[in-house]
Design an enzyme around this catalytic site. Structure first.
Site, PDB file in Angstrom:
ATOM      1  N   GLU A 287      35.109 -21.357  59.464  1.00  0.00           N
ATOM      2  CA  GLU A 287      33.875 -20.754  59.964  1.00  0.00           C
ATOM      3  C   GLU A 287      32.921 -20.414  58.809  1.00  0.00           C
ATOM      4  O   GLU A 287      31.718 -20.638  58.910  1.00  0.00           O
ATOM      5  CB  GLU A 287      34.212 -19.492  60.760  1.00  0.00           C
ATOM      6  CG  GLU A 287      33.217 -19.219  61.876  1.00  0.00           C
ATOM      7  CD  GLU A 287      33.806 -18.290  62.924  1.00  0.00           C
ATOM      8  OE1 GLU A 287      34.224 -18.794  63.978  1.00  0.00           O
ATOM      9  OE2 GLU A 287      33.870 -17.076  62.673  1.00  0.00           O
ATOM     10  N   GLU A 290      31.441 -23.595  57.666  1.00  0.00           N
ATOM     11  CA  GLU A 290      30.409 -24.052  58.607  1.00  0.00           C
ATOM     12  C   GLU A 290      29.125 -23.235  58.435  1.00  0.00           C
ATOM     13  O   GLU A 290      28.017 -23.781  58.422  1.00  0.00           O
ATOM     14  CB  GLU A 290      30.944 -23.913  60.048  1.00  0.00           C
ATOM     15  CG  GLU A 290      30.005 -24.478  61.100  1.00  0.00           C
ATOM     16  CD  GLU A 290      30.543 -24.323  62.523  1.00  0.00           C
ATOM     17  OE1 GLU A 290      31.672 -23.814  62.709  1.00  0.00           O
ATOM     18  OE2 GLU A 290      29.803 -24.708  63.447  1.00  0.00           O
ATOM     19  N   CYS A 307      35.699 -17.392  68.680  1.00  0.00           N
ATOM     20  CA  CYS A 307      37.152 -17.200  68.830  1.00  0.00           C
ATOM     21  C   CYS A 307      37.531 -16.474  70.111  1.00  0.00           C
ATOM     22  O   CYS A 307      38.700 -16.293  70.382  1.00  0.00           O
ATOM     23  CB  CYS A 307      37.722 -16.480  67.610  1.00  0.00           C
ATOM     24  SG  CYS A 307      36.820 -15.008  67.219  1.00  0.00           S
ATOM     25  N   SER A 327      29.657 -21.481  66.627  1.00  0.00           N
ATOM     26  CA  SER A 327      30.489 -22.253  65.711  1.00  0.00           C
ATOM     27  C   SER A 327      31.345 -23.201  66.543  1.00  0.00           C
ATOM     28  O   SER A 327      31.692 -22.892  67.685  1.00  0.00           O
ATOM     29  CB  SER A 327      31.392 -21.283  64.945  1.00  0.00           C
ATOM     30  OG  SER A 327      32.515 -21.949  64.456  1.00  0.00           O
ATOM     31  N   LYS A 366      42.751 -16.361  77.326  1.00  0.00           N
ATOM     32  CA  LYS A 366      43.470 -17.363  76.533  1.00  0.00           C
ATOM     33  C   LYS A 366      44.453 -18.148  77.398  1.00  0.00           C
ATOM     34  O   LYS A 366      44.827 -19.264  77.057  1.00  0.00           O
ATOM     35  CB  LYS A 366      44.125 -16.708  75.326  1.00  0.00           C
ATOM     36  CG  LYS A 366      43.042 -16.370  74.302  1.00  0.00           C
ATOM     37  CD  LYS A 366      43.532 -15.984  72.951  1.00  0.00           C
ATOM     38  CE  LYS A 366      42.385 -16.086  71.968  1.00  0.00           C
ATOM     39  NZ  LYS A 366      41.973 -14.849  71.345  1.00  0.00           N
ATOM     40  N   GLU A 369      42.130 -20.690  78.612  1.00  0.00           N
ATOM     41  CA  GLU A 369      41.709 -21.537  77.490  1.00  0.00           C
ATOM     42  C   GLU A 369      42.775 -22.587  77.148  1.00  0.00           C
ATOM     43  O   GLU A 369      42.453 -23.738  76.837  1.00  0.00           O
ATOM     44  CB  GLU A 369      41.460 -20.651  76.256  1.00  0.00           C
ATOM     45  CG  GLU A 369      40.949 -21.402  75.040  1.00  0.00           C
ATOM     46  CD  GLU A 369      41.025 -20.568  73.769  1.00  0.00           C
ATOM     47  OE1 GLU A 369      41.963 -19.743  73.643  1.00  0.00           O
ATOM     48  OE2 GLU A 369      40.166 -20.735  72.893  1.00  0.00           O
ATOM     49  N   GLU A 374      39.994 -30.345  76.112  1.00  0.00           N
ATOM     50  CA  GLU A 374      39.576 -30.686  74.752  1.00  0.00           C
ATOM     51  C   GLU A 374      40.389 -29.947  73.696  1.00  0.00           C
ATOM     52  O   GLU A 374      40.330 -30.302  72.516  1.00  0.00           O
ATOM     53  CB  GLU A 374      38.073 -30.426  74.548  1.00  0.00           C
ATOM     54  CG  GLU A 374      37.624 -28.977  74.636  1.00  0.00           C
ATOM     55  CD  GLU A 374      37.373 -28.492  76.059  1.00  0.00           C
ATOM     56  OE1 GLU A 374      37.921 -29.064  77.002  1.00  0.00           O
ATOM     57  OE2 GLU A 374      36.627 -27.504  76.214  1.00  0.00           O
ATOM     58  N   CYS A 511      39.440  -7.369  70.940  1.00  0.00           N
ATOM     59  CA  CYS A 511      40.752  -7.696  71.523  1.00  0.00           C
ATOM     60  C   CYS A 511      41.637  -6.463  71.709  1.00  0.00           C
ATOM     61  O   CYS A 511      42.528  -6.474  72.551  1.00  0.00           O
ATOM     62  CB  CYS A 511      41.478  -8.712  70.657  1.00  0.00           C
ATOM     63  SG  CYS A 511      40.583 -10.259  70.515  1.00  0.00           S
TER      64      CYS A 511
HETATM   65  S1  SF4 Z   1      41.106 -10.133  74.423  1.00  0.00           S
HETATM   66 FE1  SF4 Z   1      39.006 -10.024  75.158  1.00  0.00          FE
HETATM   67  S2  SF4 Z   1      37.783 -10.005  73.282  1.00  0.00           S
HETATM   68 FE2  SF4 Z   1      39.815 -10.744  72.709  1.00  0.00          FE
HETATM   69  S3  SF4 Z   1      39.663 -12.963  72.861  1.00  0.00           S
HETATM   70 FE3  SF4 Z   1      40.443 -12.231  74.828  1.00  0.00          FE
HETATM   71  S4  SF4 Z   1      38.630 -12.020  76.126  1.00  0.00           S
HETATM   72 FE4  SF4 Z   1      37.930 -12.129  73.995  1.00  0.00          FE
END
Ligand code: SF4
Ligand code: SF4
Ligand code: SF4
Length: 582
Positions: A287, A290, A307, A327, A366, A369, A374, A511
């Site tokens: 990052e 970049e 992220c 990014s 996540k 995700e 991709e 997070c």
């Molecule tokens: S815990 Fe919340 S702030 Fe952290 S990556 Fe996941 S969605 Fe984003």
């Protein structure tokens, strides 16, 4: 100065600001009035004060009926009694009525032991011989996504999720549909949540008092992989997990349990225990490279961190015209997965097909995700399963392991080495501070003596600072929570604000306040304690800049080649997609 009023609560005199509610006044003197729908997100500038559940009713002298304490303002001379037989009976009746239309699945419910309705029933002594029975509502469940499940049968229509989604996150995904017994909280037109604009930030799950909104649990899949002798199961843990996992075992919020967590993961049977912080350092190398590339080659600024997958999905839905500013770096755990199934597999002679990458994350987004097409290389998804901090605690309990009794152990290497810069990814402002620690030294060729960029820290909803690097001022922005992110991006779009670099995290506090952490129920102080622990962990690290991570730098020498180069692009970068606006 605001005017104060005098009143009595249970005979005790109290002076409070005139616009306060009875509930807040009672709590200010330590009098507990039970609530269910009420959710005070004062620090996030939102409050769920709809007064729909009527659990907080109290008696006010001279008033004919009981009043809800959560939305009745105090007044001069008011005499409030919170626990008269009439008020207690009304509360019990309300909760019994709620239970009459609620499934009795507590033993197997995901929210068992974390459910506010269950606790309320216990606190009010409702144990048997329910007075009201009848037909129970039956609605379609929504299991469409990899991240969040909806079970409307367990919904008490408190609207806490709606306040979180609409007021704090400004996503407007869920609200009440239909009328009477058919009312449910759902996306527009009762679409499956997967087809909606939901970002899977999980903040609705974090505040839902019942099992109506829960995460998709991956614990069974992970056990299966661990118990399969043909699989090589590598686990990685995000920075925010180590400052919250202890809460699941009765420790104080903000207790750092890094070593115990590693010992736990080893005893659960994972073949290797690695650290997402290693990949966070790797993310910073990419990052910062970049960012410098854009600065030196007239690229688009500001650069936005990428992220947080909820934030990524949010801008794909809401800001399709700005897709060139984030990014292109994958999130750290996805970078880890790509490296595990290529570099690590090659170095240690393991068939990548047999590698299972499990991410322990504070995050529900996540989970979603990890299924993005991709985010794969050579036909393999970078990450196979994501479990949350809560799910890890669940696995520990299932295996009869108590974190408290475990010794401290170290991560495995080489993907377990990390610096303080990798650790601070876990809190708001941390990613951009970590990037600046590296960018500063690379741009100036001077050592950065004071690594803390304190002007970027804290819980201010939108923070801005000028950082001087080599005689040039860079304007840095930080926002946490998607409502704040929206305000920041709208200001950029309109030209009202210009920045060079911006960090955005979808959850309150970043997070540490993630949707997969032990439920925060809107308690910002608890999130703050976790953030303080993150900075303590950073301070205790011998190395605090990502480019000082020897194993990351060796990875470039042995395998990736040039930073931000061709191979790094193939494995560590991604692209974005325009998604439906509504
Ligand atoms: S815990 Fe919340 S702030 Fe952290 S990556 Fe996941 S969605 Fe984003
Ligand atoms: S996960 Fe986030 S965006 Fe989706 S419904 Fe819940 S609060 Fe809204
Ligand atoms: S889904 Fe949960 S938070 Fe939302 S209204 Fe129902 S019970 Fe309340």
């Amino acid at each position: 100065m605001s005017k104060t009023v005098s009143l009595t609560i249970n005979g005790q005199s109290v002076n409070v600001p005139e616009n306060m509610t009875i509930l807040a006044a009672a709590r200010s003197i330590g009098v507990n009035v039970p609530t269910l729908c009420h959710l005070d997100l004062h620090e996030l500038k939102a409050v769920n004060q709809v007064g729909v559940c009527r659990v907080c009713v109290v008696e006010v002298a001279g008033a004919r009926s009981l009043v809800p304490a959560c939305c009745t303002p105090v007044s001069e001379g008011m005499a409030v009694k919170t626990n008269t037989p009439r008020a207690v009976l009304a509360r019990r009746t309300t909760v019994e009525l709620l239970l009459s239309d609620h499934p009795f699945e507590c033993l197997t419910c995901e929210k068992n032991r974390s459910c506010d309705l269950q606790k309320l029933a216990a606190d009010l002594g409702i144990q048997e011989d329910l007075r009201f029975t009848g037909q129970k509502s039956s609605h379609e469940k929504d299991h469409s996504s990899r991240a969040i499940k909806r079970n409307p049968d367990k919904c008490v229509l408190c609207r806490r999720c709606e306040t979180m989604c609409n007021q704090v996150q400004t996503c407007g995904v869920i609200s009440a549909v239909n009328r009477g017994f058919n009312t449910t909280i759902a996306p527009a037109f009762e679409k499956p949540i997967q087809e909606s604009t939901c970002t899977f930030c999980g903040q609705c799950v974090a505040v839902c008092p019942t099992g109506a909104l829960t995460e998709v649990n991956n614990v069974r899949n992970v056990w299966q992989a661990i118990n399969d002798p043909d699989k090589y199961v590598m686990v990685q843990t995000a920075p925010a997990v180590r400052v919250a996992l202890g809460e699941e075992f009765g420790m104080e919020p903000g207790t750092i349990v890094t070593g115990k967590m590693v010992a736990l993961l080893r005893r659960l049977g994972f073949d290797k225990v690695f650290d997402t912080d290693f990949a966070a350092d790797l993310t910073i190398i990419e990052e910062a490279s970049e960012m410098i590339h854009r600065i030196q080659h007239g690229g688009t600024l500001p650069i936005l961190t990428s992220c947080c997958p909820a934030w990524v999905k949010f801008f794909e839905h809401q800001f399709p015209d700005l897709l060139d500013i984030p990014s292109t770096c994958k999130s750290p755990h996805e970078m880890f997965g790509a490296i595990a199934k290529t570099f690590y597999a090659e170095k240690f002679g393991i068939d990548p097909q047999k590698i299972v990458v499990v991410s322990v994350m504070p995050c529900l987004a996540k989970k979603y995700e990890s299924g993005r097409e991709e985010l794969s290389n050579n036909g393999l998804q970078n990450v196979d399963y994501v479990i949350t901090t809560r799910e890890l605690a669940m696995m520990a309990r299932e295996a009869g392991l108590n974190l408290v009794n475990l010794p401290d152990e170290d991560f495995d290497h080489p993907l377990g080495e990390s610096t303080g810069a990798g650790v601070i990814f876990g809190t708001t402002g941390g990613v951009i501070e970590a990037a600046l620690r590296t960018a500063y030294e690379w741009l100036t060729n001077q050592p950065l003596e004071k690594v803390e960029f304190t002007q970027l820290r804290g819980f201010g909803q939108i923070r801005e600072a000028k950082v001087n690097i080599g005689g040039k001022d860079f304007t840095i922005g930080v926002a946490h929570g998607l409502g704040n992110a929206r305000r920041m991006l709208e200001a950029i779009r309109s030209g009202e604000k210009t920045y060079d670099a911006i960090e955005i995290m979808a959850c309150p506090g970043g997070c540490v306040g993630g949707g997969g952490q032990p439920y925060h129920h809107g308690n910002v102080n608890l999130i703050r304690k976790r953030a303080e622990a993150i900075y303590r962990e950073d301070q205790g690290k011998p190395k605090r800049k990502s480019h000082e991570n020897k194993d990351v730098m060796k990875l470039y020498e042995e395998f990736l080649g040039e930073k931000y180069g061709e191979k790094a692009h193939e494995l560590l970068h991604t692209h974005y997609t325009i998604r439906n606006r509504y």
